[in-house]
Motif scaffolding. Structure first.
Motif, short mmCIF file in Angstrom:
data_model
loop_
_atom_site.label_atom_id
_atom_site.label_comp_id
_atom_site.label_asym_id
_atom_site.label_seq_id
_atom_site.Cartn_x
_atom_site.Cartn_y
_atom_site.Cartn_z
N PHE A 353 82.91 -44.41 3.19
CA PHE A 353 83.74 -44.63 2.10
C PHE A 353 84.66 -45.74 2.52
N GLY A 354 84.86 -46.67 1.40
CA GLY A 354 85.80 -48.02 1.52
C GLY A 354 86.43 -48.19 0.47
N THR A 355 87.61 -48.75 0.46
CA THR A 355 88.56 -49.34 -0.76
C THR A 355 89.14 -50.59 -0.33
N ALA A 356 89.53 -51.10 -1.45
CA ALA A 356 90.19 -52.40 -1.53
C ALA A 356 91.11 -52.67 -2.74
N MET A 357 92.49 -53.16 -2.38
CA MET A 357 93.19 -53.47 -3.62
C MET A 357 93.83 -54.89 -3.51
N GLY A 358 94.35 -55.45 -4.49
CA GLY A 358 95.18 -56.75 -4.24
C GLY A 358 95.99 -56.83 -5.60
N VAL A 359 97.03 -57.83 -5.69
CA VAL A 359 97.75 -58.28 -6.68
C VAL A 359 98.20 -59.50 -5.91
N PHE A 360 98.08 -60.40 -7.03
CA PHE A 360 98.74 -61.95 -6.83
C PHE A 360 99.67 -62.14 -8.23
N GLY A 361 100.85 -62.58 -8.22
CA GLY A 361 101.54 -62.72 -9.23
C GLY A 361 102.52 -64.07 -9.16
N ILE A 362 102.83 -64.42 -10.30
CA ILE A 362 103.90 -65.65 -10.39
C ILE A 362 104.89 -64.88 -11.35
N THR A 363 106.19 -65.05 -10.92
CA THR A 363 107.46 -64.58 -11.84
C THR A 363 108.44 -65.68 -11.91
N TYR A 364 108.85 -65.76 -13.25
CA TYR A 364 109.89 -66.68 -13.53
C TYR A 364 111.25 -66.10 -14.02
N LYS A 365 112.24 -66.12 -13.75
CA LYS A 365 113.51 -65.83 -14.12
C LYS A 365 114.65 -66.65 -14.51
N VAL A 378 103.27 -62.88 -14.68
CA VAL A 378 101.84 -62.99 -14.91
C VAL A 378 101.15 -62.85 -13.57
N ALA A 379 100.40 -61.82 -13.31
CA ALA A 379 99.62 -61.35 -12.36
C ALA A 379 98.02 -61.00 -12.67
N GLN A 380 97.36 -61.11 -11.34
CA GLN A 380 96.03 -60.66 -11.46
C GLN A 380 95.89 -59.65 -10.28
N THR A 381 95.25 -58.40 -10.72
CA THR A 381 95.23 -57.14 -9.64
C THR A 381 93.58 -57.21 -9.74
N TYR A 382 93.42 -56.30 -8.42
CA TYR A 382 91.94 -55.97 -8.20
C TYR A 382 91.95 -54.69 -7.52
N ASP A 383 90.93 -53.74 -7.74
CA ASP A 383 90.87 -52.62 -7.08
C ASP A 383 89.62 -52.13 -7.02
N GLN A 384 88.92 -51.70 -5.83
CA GLN A 384 87.57 -51.20 -5.70
C GLN A 384 87.36 -49.96 -4.71
N GLN A 385 86.64 -49.11 -5.25
CA GLN A 385 86.20 -48.00 -4.50
C GLN A 385 84.89 -47.89 -4.41
N ARG A 386 84.39 -47.87 -2.96
CA ARG A 386 82.87 -47.38 -2.84
C ARG A 386 82.45 -46.49 -1.99
N THR A 424 87.64 -52.78 -10.71
CA THR A 424 88.42 -53.19 -11.89
C THR A 424 89.50 -54.36 -11.47
N TYR A 425 89.15 -55.43 -12.59
CA TYR A 425 89.97 -56.70 -12.50
C TYR A 425 91.00 -56.55 -13.65
N LYS A 426 91.94 -56.74 -13.43
CA LYS A 426 93.16 -56.83 -14.58
C LYS A 426 93.96 -57.93 -14.38
N THR A 427 94.14 -58.74 -15.69
CA THR A 427 95.24 -59.66 -15.82
C THR A 427 96.31 -59.05 -16.50
N ALA A 428 97.50 -59.10 -16.16
CA ALA A 428 98.52 -58.63 -16.58
C ALA A 428 99.89 -59.76 -17.05
N LEU A 429 100.55 -59.22 -17.98
CA LEU A 429 101.73 -60.30 -18.42
C LEU A 429 102.74 -59.27 -18.84
N TYR A 430 103.89 -59.63 -18.06
CA TYR A 430 105.13 -58.89 -18.48
C TYR A 430 106.27 -60.01 -18.96
#
Length: 816
Positions: A353-365, A378-386, A424-430
Motif C-alpha cells: 500500500f502507498g499514498t501521496a499528496m501535495g499542494v502548491f499554491g500562490i496567494t495574493y493579499k 490559486v493552487a494545484q493539488t494532487y492525491d494518490q492511493q495505490r 485526483t488532480y485538482k485546480t483550485a481558486l479562492y
C-alpha cells in the motif's frame, strides 16, 4: 525509560554564564481590512511584572523589541479607537518570537471602560459566533500523547472524539470523519495524512507539521458561510511566515521522524522571507542501516512544506506555499512461518500500500483601502492511493519434538487478488473581498472553484477466484463551485450578529444546493459572561471514488451505479454559555442538535448508510444507493480551561451525546461513532531550574465509550474471506470503554544562541488493552473455528525526541 531520561539531563550543563536575550517582533493590522496600523503601542510585561518594555509600529505596521531577556511575557497592543489586544508568549534563545497582532475597531470609543478585543483562545475568523475553537500551537504543543499531530491535538477539544490509537480521524459530535474539511489559505486540502485511504480524512501519521502552523481555527458546528462542502467540522489552517531578519534552523531526531527546518530573510530590506522543512521516517533510516527494529513491515514515509513570503507596497503580500508527502508499506504474511495469533489476523494475503499528496499554491493579499481587503489563492493539488494484494494458499506442517507438537506455516501458492490506483488532480481558486462599511457593519463575499481531473482504476478477483472484475475504470473532469456572502453587524460593543448564504454545485452528479443560510449571535452580558447561538444548513459531496464505482452486467456492459448521488445535507443548531475568569481561566458549555438527511442508503431494505463510512483502512463497494437516509446528533459539552499562564495549565473537557441514524429499512440504530460520552483531562507544569533551564511535565487522561459493532455472519464471512456482519443486528453491541493515560516530560536548555529540547512522551503508560475492532482471522490449525479475532489498540509506547533551535546573523541593536 524515565530513569534514562533523567540521567541524560545530568550530562547537560545547567548553568550558562551571562543573561540570554532574544528579539520579539511582528505586524499590527486592522482585523477586518488588514491595513497596517501606524503608531500602535506595544508593551511587553514579564510574568512577574518586574520588566516592562515599550515599542510602536512603523509606517508598515511593524514593531520590534531587541535584547529581550528570555522567559514568559504578556504582549499588549493598543491603538486609538481600537480595542486592546493581550496574549501570553514564551521567549526562548534559539528562535526569535514573531507575533502577528490584529486589532478590532471600537464601536463606541470610551475612556471609562477598558474593553479587551482579542483574548486568549479567540479565533481568527470573527464571523464565527459559536462552536469554534482556536488551535494554538503554543498551547496544544504541550499536550501529552499528541505526537506533534494537529489532528490528535484537536481531539482534546470538547465534542471531538480521539479514541482510536491507530488513526487520527477527527470525529466531531458523532459525525463521520468524512464530514471534516481541511483548508489552508482558503483552499480545500486533500487528506493531509500518510497512508490515507480513499474516502477518508485521517490516517496513522500526519503530513502536516505543527512547526509550520500559526494559530488556526477549528469549527465544530454552524460555521460561517465562508465554509462549504462539509457537514461536520472545518480545520482552517494558517501557515506562518519565516523570519525576516536572520536565518534560523531547527533539527529534530525522534521515534516518529527525523526532520529539519530552516527559515530566514530573502531580502531584509523588503522583509521577504522563506520557511522550508522536511521529515523522513526514523524507522526507515534504521532499516536502511540494517538495524533490526522488531518487524519487517516498516512504514516508510516522508513529507515537507515551504512558504515564501514577499511583502508588497501599502500592506500587500504575495506568498508561495506547498505541502506534500508520500508513504509506503508492505505487510508480507507470506514471510511468517511461526504460528501466532498475529499470524492469523488478515492472514490470507500480502498487502502492498502507498499514498501521496501535495499542494502548491500562490496567494495574493491586498488592503484596497482602509476599509477593504482582497484575497485570492490559486493552487494545484494532487492525491494518490495505490495498493495490490496477493492471495496466499497456506497450510500447516506439524512435527513432534521432545514429546510436543510444533507447527510451521507453509505458503503453497501466491497469486494476485486485487489492485487499484486512484489519482485526483485538482485546480483550485479562492477569492474574497472583505469590506468594512463602517464600525458596525462588515460584509464579506467570495467564491471557491475546484476543478477535478479523476483517474480511478481498480480490479479484483471475484468471490470464487475464477476471473477478474473491473470495479473502477474512470477518467474525466468535474467541477465544484461555491459562492458565498457573509455579513456581520456589531450591534454594540457587547453584541454581534452574523448572517450569510452559501451555495454549491457539483457537476459530476449535477448536484445543487441553491441557498444554505447561516446565522450567528453573541452577547457579552458583562463581568466575563457570554451567551451565543448559531444555526445553519450545510451540504457535502460524497468521496469522489464512490461516484466512479461500476458493475458489469451479464452482457458485458459497464454502468456506474452511483454517479448521480446527491449531496448529504445537515441542519446544525447550537447554544452556548462562556464565563471568563481572571488568571486565564475559562468555563464554556454548549448544547447542540443536528439533523442529517439526504444520506445515501441502499435501494432495498438494509441497515447500510454512508453515515458510517470514513474511518479505518477499508474502502467499500456498495450496491446502487439513493439519498433517503437520515440521522441525528445531539448532546452537551463542557470545557474548563486554564490557558498556559506563568507556569501551569489544565484543560478538562467532557461531552455526553447521542448519534443515531436510519438506513433504508427505517430502523433507528447507533452510528459507528456513538460512544455516548468522551472525557479528557490534561494538565502541565513548568519547573524553572534557573533563568536558562526548565523542566516541564504533562499528563493526559482519556476515557470514552467503546466502539459499536454487531454479530458476525460466519457463513458469509467464510465465503467472502472478510468480515460480514448480520444486517438486522448491526451496531447492537459495544466494546468495553476506552481508557488511556499519557505522560509527557520535557527539558529545555537555553544557551546564548541555541535552545536544546529533550522530550519523552509515554503513551498509554498503564498499557491498557483497548479493543480496536474485530478482524477476519482464519485458524489454520483448526479450520472449523470461527475466523474472528479481536484486534487491540496501541500498547505502552515511549516516544522520544531531541530538538535543537539555533540562528545566526543576529543584529546587535539597542533595546527599547
Amino acid at each position: 525509560m524515565i530513569r534514562y531520561f533523567l540521567m541524560l539531563l545530568c550530562y547537560i550543563p545547567l548553568v550558562v554564564i551571562g543573561q540570554i536575550s532574544q528579539t520579539v517582533k511582528g505586524d499590527i493590522v486592522d482585523a477586518e481590512s488588514k491595513y497596517p496600523l501606524i503608531g500602535a503601542r506595544v508593551t511587553l510585561i514579564s510574568s512577574d511584572s518586574s520588566r516592562i518594555l515599550n515599542s510602536t509600529s512603523d509606517l508598515d505596521g511593524f514593531y520590534r523589541f531587541e535584547n529581550v531577556p528570555i522567559g514568559k511575557y504578556a504582549i499588549v497592543a493598543t491603538y486609538s479607537s481600537y480595542l486592546k489586544s493581550s496574549q501570553n508568549i514564551v521567549i526562548n534563545s534559539g528562535k526569535e518570537s514573531i507575533i502577528q497582532i490584529e486589532l478590532q475597531e471600537d464601536v463606541i470609543t470610551t475612556e471609562a471602560v477598558d474593553i479587551v478585543g482579542r483574548k486568549a483562545g479567540d479565533i481568527n475568523n470573527d464571523m464565527a459566533m459559536i462552536s469554534a475553537r482556536q488551535f494554538s500551537v503554543e498551547e496544544t504543543n504541550r499536550y501529552a500523547g499528541s505526537r506533534g499531530d494537529p489532528a490528535r491535538m484537536a481531539s482534546n477539544f470538547a465534542g471531538v472524539q480521539g479514541a482510536d490509537d491507530s488513526r487520527n480521524d477527527i470525529v466531531v459530535r458523532g459525525n463521520s470523519p468524512i464530514g471534516l474539511l481541511w483548508k489552508v489559505e482558503g483552499i480545500d486540502l486533500p487528506n493531509p495524512n500518510h497512508f490515507a485511504v480513499s474516502g477518508s480524512t485521517g490516517g496513522p501519521v500526519a503530513i502536516l507539521n505543527n512547526k509550520i502552523l500559526g494559530n488556526s481555527d477549528f469549527f465544530m458546528s454552524a460555521f460561517p458561510a465562508d465554509y462549504g462542502n462539509s457537514i461536520s467540522g472545518v480545520f482552517d489552517l494558517k501557515l506562518r511566515k519565516g523570519n525576516t531578519d536572520k536565518h534560523e534552523f531547527t533539527g529534530q531526531f525522534g521515534f516518529l521522524g527525523t526532520e529539519v527546518m530552516a527559515e530566514g530573510p530573502i531580502n531584509r530590506e523588503n522583509r521577504s522571507s522563506y520557511l522550508v522543512m522536511g521529515r523522513y521516517s526514523t524507522l526507515s533510516i534504521f532499516q536502511a542501516m540494517n538495524i533490526r527494529i522488531g518487524t519487517d513491515a516498516v512504514p516508510t514515509y516522508g513529507d515537507g512544506a515551504f512558504k515564501l513570503s514577499f511583502p508588497l507596497k501599502k500592506g500587500g503580500h504575495l506568498g508561495f506555499f506547498g505541502i506534500g508527502g508520500a508513504s509506503d508499506i508492505a505487510i508480507k504474511i507470506s514471510d511468517q512461518t511461526e504460528v501466532s495469533e498475529e499470524a492469523f489476523g488478515e492472514g490470507d494475503r500480502d498487502q502492498y500500500f502507498g499514498t501521496a499528496m501535495g499542494v502548491f499554491g500562490i496567494t495574493y493579499k491586498k488592503p484596497l483601502s482602509m476599509n477593504t481587503y482582497f484575497k485570492a489563492t490559486v493552487a494545484q493539488t494532487y492525491d494518490q492511493q495505490r495498493s495490490h494484494h496477493d492471495f496466499l494458499e497456506r497450510s500447516i506442517d506439524s512435527s513432534v519434538v521432545n514429546g510436543e507438537t510444533q507447527y510451521k506455516i507453509r505458503t503453497d501458492s501466491i497469486y494476485q487478488l486485487m489492485g487499484y490506483k486512484f489519482k485526483t488532480y485538482k485546480t483550485a481558486l479562492y477569492t474574497s473581498i472583505n469590506h468594512k462599511i463602517n464600525k458596525r457593519h462588515i460584509i464579506r463575499g467570495g467564491l471557491n472553484v475546484d476543478g477535478y481531473y479523476i483517474n480511478n482504476q481498480d480490479s479484483a478477483l471475484n468471490v470464487a477466484h475464477t476471473e477478474f472484475t473491473t470495479r473502477h475504470n474512470y477518467e474525466g473532469f468535474s467541477a465544484l463551485i461555491q459562492p458565498f456572502i457573509q455579513y456581520k453587524w456589531r450591534v454594540n460593543e457587547n453584541m454581534g450578529f452574523t448572517a450569510g448564504i452559501h451555495s454549491q454545485y457539483f457537476s459530476l452528479s449535477d448536484s445543487w444546493s441553491y441557498a444554505e443560510p447561516r446565522l450567528g449571535w453573541k452577547w457579552n452580558v458583562g463581568n466575563g459572561n457570554e451567551l451565543s447561538a448559531g444555526a445553519g444548513l450545510h451540504s457535502q459531496m460524497q468521496p469522489t471514488y464512490q461516484y466512479t464505482y461500476q458493475r458489469v452486467d451479464s452482457e458485458g456492459n459497464a454502468r456506474r451505479l452511483n454517479e448521480d448521488m446527491d449531496f448529504t445535507r445537515s441542519f446544525h443548531s447550537a447554544i452556548g454559555y462562556q464565563k471568563r475568569f481572571k488568571n486565564a481561566l475559562t468555563i464554556k458549555t454548549e448544547l447542540y442538535y443536528q439533523h442529517l438527511y439526504n444520506i445515501p442508503v441502499d435501494t432495498y431494505a438494509s441497515s447500510f448508510s454512508l453515515i458510517n463510512q470514513g474511518s479505518g483502512f477499508q474502502r467499500f463497494f456498495p450496491d446502487e444507493l439513493v439519498n433517503e437516509g437520515t440521522g441525528r446528533n445531539y448532546g452537551a459539552e463542557l470545557t474548563i480551561q486554564k490557558y498556559f499562564n506563568k507556569s501551569f495549565y489544565f484543560l478538562a473537557t467532557g461531552s455526553l451525546f447521542e448519534s443515531k441514524y436510519k438506513g433504508s429499512d427505517n430502523i433507528e440504530r447507533n452510528t459507528d461513532f456513538n460512544g455516548n460520552y468522551a472525557v479528557n483531562f490534561l494538565a502541565g507544569k513548568e519547573f524553572k531550574i534557573n533563568e536558562k533551564n526548565m523542566i516541564s511535565a504533562g499528563i493526559k487522561v482519556t476515557a470514552a465509550g467503546g466502539k459499536r459493532y454487531g454479530y458476525v455472519d460466519v457463513d458469509e464471512t467464510v465465503l467472502n474471506n472478510e468480515l460480514v456482519f448480520k444486517d438486522s443486528l448491526f451496531n447492537t453491541r459495544q466494546f468495553k470503554d476506552y481508557f488511556r493515560l499519557d505522560i509527557k516530560l520535557t527539558y529545555v536548555l537555553n544557551t546564548e544562541k541555541l535552545t536544546h529540547e529533550i522530550g519523552l512522551d509515554l503513551v498509554n503508560l498503564l498499557n491498557t488493552r483497548n479493543i480496536l475492532a474485530l478482524s477476519y482471522a482464519p485458524n489454520l490449525i483448526d479450520p472449523s473455528a470461527e475466523p474472528i479475532a479481536k484486534r487491540y489498540q496501541l500498547g505502552f509506547l515511549p516516544i522520544f525526541y531531541y530538538k535543537i533551535d539555533f540562528s545566526f546573523n543576529r543584529r546587535n541593536k539597542v533595546s527599547n
